[in-house]
Design an enzyme around this catalytic site. Sequence first.
Site, PDB file in Angstrom:
ATOM      1  N   VAL A 187      34.314  45.942  55.368  1.00 46.54           N
ATOM      2  CA  VAL A 187      34.785  46.119  56.752  1.00 46.54           C
ATOM      3  C   VAL A 187      34.090  47.334  57.383  1.00 46.54           C
ATOM      4  O   VAL A 187      33.802  47.343  58.578  1.00 46.54           O
ATOM      5  CB  VAL A 187      36.323  46.244  56.792  1.00 46.54           C
ATOM      6  CG1 VAL A 187      36.808  46.578  58.196  1.00 46.54           C
ATOM      7  CG2 VAL A 187      36.978  44.950  56.315  1.00 46.54           C
ATOM      8  N   GLY A 219      38.993  52.565  54.455  1.00 46.61           N
ATOM      9  CA  GLY A 219      39.166  51.230  53.887  1.00 46.61           C
ATOM     10  C   GLY A 219      37.977  50.854  53.033  1.00 46.61           C
ATOM     11  O   GLY A 219      37.330  51.725  52.446  1.00 46.61           O
ATOM     12  N   CYS A 229      42.056  55.290  46.317  1.00 48.90           N
ATOM     13  CA  CYS A 229      40.602  55.396  46.326  1.00 48.90           C
ATOM     14  C   CYS A 229      40.073  56.333  45.244  1.00 48.90           C
ATOM     15  O   CYS A 229      38.949  56.161  44.788  1.00 48.90           O
ATOM     16  CB  CYS A 229      40.144  55.878  47.694  1.00 48.90           C
ATOM     17  SG  CYS A 229      40.966  57.384  48.214  1.00 48.90           S
ATOM     18  N   GLU A 267      35.771  56.637  55.451  1.00 49.33           N
ATOM     19  CA  GLU A 267      36.375  57.084  54.190  1.00 49.33           C
ATOM     20  C   GLU A 267      36.540  55.841  53.332  1.00 49.33           C
ATOM     21  O   GLU A 267      37.457  55.040  53.545  1.00 49.33           O
ATOM     22  CB  GLU A 267      37.747  57.735  54.459  1.00 49.33           C
ATOM     23  CG  GLU A 267      37.674  59.044  55.234  1.00 49.33           C
ATOM     24  CD  GLU A 267      37.190  60.221  54.390  1.00 49.33           C
ATOM     25  OE1 GLU A 267      36.898  60.052  53.196  1.00 49.33           O
ATOM     26  OE2 GLU A 267      37.113  61.334  54.950  1.00 49.33           O
TER      27      GLU A 267
HETATM   28  P1  NAD Z   1      43.040  47.090  54.578  1.00 47.47           P
HETATM   29  O1  NAD Z   1      42.878  45.682  54.130  1.00 47.47           O
HETATM   30  O2  NAD Z   1      44.363  47.564  55.010  1.00 47.47           O
HETATM   31  O3  NAD Z   1      41.954  47.333  55.708  1.00 47.47           O
HETATM   32  C1  NAD Z   1      41.791  48.601  56.340  1.00 47.47           C
HETATM   33  C2  NAD Z   1      41.802  48.422  57.830  1.00 47.47           C
HETATM   34  O4  NAD Z   1      40.691  47.611  58.220  1.00 47.47           O
HETATM   35  C3  NAD Z   1      43.068  47.737  58.364  1.00 47.47           C
HETATM   36  O5  NAD Z   1      43.612  48.491  59.414  1.00 47.47           O
HETATM   37  C4  NAD Z   1      42.562  46.395  58.810  1.00 47.47           C
HETATM   38  O6  NAD Z   1      43.250  45.921  59.938  1.00 47.47           O
HETATM   39  C5  NAD Z   1      41.115  46.639  59.148  1.00 47.47           C
HETATM   40  N1  NAD Z   1      40.317  45.429  58.990  1.00 47.47           N
HETATM   41  C6  NAD Z   1      40.394  44.520  57.990  1.00 47.47           C
HETATM   42  N2  NAD Z   1      39.493  43.540  58.169  1.00 47.47           N
HETATM   43  C7  NAD Z   1      38.825  43.818  59.318  1.00 47.47           C
HETATM   44  C8  NAD Z   1      37.762  43.193  60.040  1.00 47.47           C
HETATM   45  N3  NAD Z   1      37.206  42.062  59.623  1.00 47.47           N
HETATM   46  N4  NAD Z   1      37.323  43.779  61.165  1.00 47.47           N
HETATM   47  C9  NAD Z   1      37.874  44.917  61.594  1.00 47.47           C
HETATM   48  N5  NAD Z   1      38.880  45.569  60.945  1.00 47.47           N
HETATM   49  C10 NAD Z   1      39.361  45.027  59.836  1.00 47.47           C
HETATM   50  O7  NAD Z   1      42.632  48.111  53.440  1.00 47.47           O
HETATM   51  P2  NAD Z   1      41.491  47.992  52.332  1.00 47.47           P
HETATM   52  O8  NAD Z   1      40.145  47.999  52.959  1.00 47.47           O
HETATM   53  O9  NAD Z   1      41.807  46.935  51.344  1.00 47.47           O
HETATM   54  O10 NAD Z   1      41.733  49.413  51.642  1.00 47.47           O
HETATM   55  C11 NAD Z   1      41.373  49.644  50.351  1.00 47.47           C
HETATM   56  C12 NAD Z   1      39.997  50.279  50.297  1.00 47.47           C
HETATM   57  O11 NAD Z   1      40.041  51.510  50.996  1.00 47.47           O
HETATM   58  C13 NAD Z   1      39.549  50.615  48.900  1.00 47.47           C
HETATM   59  O12 NAD Z   1      38.182  50.340  48.775  1.00 47.47           O
HETATM   60  C14 NAD Z   1      39.785  52.112  48.806  1.00 47.47           C
HETATM   61  O13 NAD Z   1      39.001  52.754  47.854  1.00 47.47           O
HETATM   62  C15 NAD Z   1      39.500  52.547  50.191  1.00 47.47           C
HETATM   63  N6  NAD Z   1      40.202  53.781  50.498  1.00 47.47           N
HETATM   64  C16 NAD Z   1      39.476  54.912  50.756  1.00 47.47           C
HETATM   65  C17 NAD Z   1      40.124  56.104  51.016  1.00 47.47           C
HETATM   66  C18 NAD Z   1      39.380  57.367  51.316  1.00 47.47           C
HETATM   67  O14 NAD Z   1      39.981  58.285  51.868  1.00 47.47           O
HETATM   68  N7  NAD Z   1      38.108  57.480  50.976  1.00 47.47           N
HETATM   69  C19 NAD Z   1      41.506  56.139  51.014  1.00 47.47           C
HETATM   70  C20 NAD Z   1      42.207  54.973  50.767  1.00 47.47           C
HETATM   71  C21 NAD Z   1      41.547  53.795  50.523  1.00 47.47           C
END
Ligand code: NAD
Length: 470
Positions: free
Chosen positions: A193, A189, A245, A211
């Site tokens: 976070v 994510g 990502c 990741e």
């Molecule tokens: P998201 O909002 O779905 O959050 C990811 C997870 O974090 C969820 O399961 C959510 O419940 C949890 N979460 C959210 N807020 C939280 C908190 N305050 N406390 C604890 N857990 C919490 O997804 P996102 O973060 O918007 O995903 C997009 C990001 O992820 C982008 O920055 C993208 O580049 C990155 N990403 C990285 C990869 C990789 O493999 N490197 C792959 C996909 C996405």
Amino acid sequence: MTSTIPKIRDALHATFRSGLTRPLPWRQHQLYQLARMAQNERELIYDALQIDLGKPKTEVLVNEVGSIIARAVKSAKQLPEWAKTEYPDVADRQKLWKPAIYKAPKGNVLIISPWNYPMVLSFQPLIGAIAAGCTAVLKPSELLPTFSQLLEEIVPKYLDPNAYRVVNGAVPETTELLELQWDHIFYTGNGKVARIVASAAAKHLSPLTLELGGKSPVIIDSAYDIDLAAKRILWGKCNNAGQICVAPDYVLIQRDKQDELVKAFQKHYNAFFPKGALDSPSFGSIVSDSHYKRLISLLSRTKGEVVLRGRADAARRRLEPTIVKDVVDGDSLLEEEIFGPILPIVPVDSLQQAINFVNARSHPLVLYTFSDNESLKQQLVSETQSGGIVFNDTFQQLAVSELPFAGVGESGYGYQFMKHTYDTFTQLRSSIDMPKEAEAQLAMRYLPHSEEAVKALTAAVYTPIPPNRL
Ligand code: NAD
């Protein structure tokens, strides 16, 4: 109502202690079951992702369902090889000690996945956890209510619920999960976070994989075929409407080639979407209203020139690919990871300036470069840092399951894909087994030390060091 989350954790922990997940044939069966789930339930998976994300069918089948089936099956087949105890090559006198490295499952793990490639980003880590012999809780993203609910229904039909559980919820549930002790946490994510997850992990000294994302730049060498570069960049950017990502985030090109690049983007956009992308079933929607508004706000504040104006439809959260040229340092489009179908072009005066631009920012997840110049490629390998470095294409690196996938610095740490994911959830447990016959060899270590013993025991202090040649 009292929460069931601690009970779920404790039950999985007890399953792990029971040894259920240890035998390789059991793990292989779970991996094949996971593949069966993806294969049999693909229509339901597609329908859910269509509702939540407007994901095009081919994208779902290729990048989400297909890759999970292929990787689960391959992992099951390769597992006996990965799980073999290793016997490292050691000094002759130590061979008698039988040094060995056992592959031990880390234990009971937590996988937190995001919304953008929810199938692959949930099950890719889970494949590694199953292969390693761990038990696991999977926490999918609350931004995909239909898909997350579907997982809660289908996962227990295929995987042993004593060992693998889906826990749905938003921040309160994730926070509760993070308060508990896990033997590894695998978070995919955003960086904000990730800091919360890392602090929670630190409290229990839980090992962690992060990741994350960031702004993955593209550098184009003027001597490269600009038309081909545009086609390959635009294709990579259109996957999941730029919400990936590894999406190319911005392009650095020499000033005098910028307009040629813009024309090539326009040409390929028209070829990909003859009727535009707004209603195309091959182009996805933006995940949520807040992400849609964020993208519109970035666009409204740019000082660059919009040269491919994507139409927008707020009600359906759809935004066509939008290309902006003459973007300069400090622009809204360079503030944060774009994570949507907007592509800024930043003109530079030299390749060195492009390299300096990249090096002045946090380490990206990927650095893309289009060039036929081998010495430039090697210069980039040695003078920049990024999770991965890809030459002359975008996005396609994800298809190579054998390459370790990971970030560095702000783009995260820890490796995944196939054996690398298996390794992430595996502890290398070192061992020696000292035979009684070694007593003669070991005699000199016992006190009191004779002069001769001290000489032998301290020999390493006098190891010859090669002369300084610099
Ligand atoms: P998201 O909002 O779905 O959050 C990811 C997870 O974090 C969820 O399961 C959510 O419940 C949890 N979460 C959210 N807020 C939280 C908190 N305050 N406390 C604890 N857990 C919490 O997804 P996102 O973060 O918007 O995903 C997009 C990001 O992820 C982008 O920055 C993208 O580049 C990155 N990403 C990285 C990869 C990789 O493999 N490197 C792959 C996909 C996405």
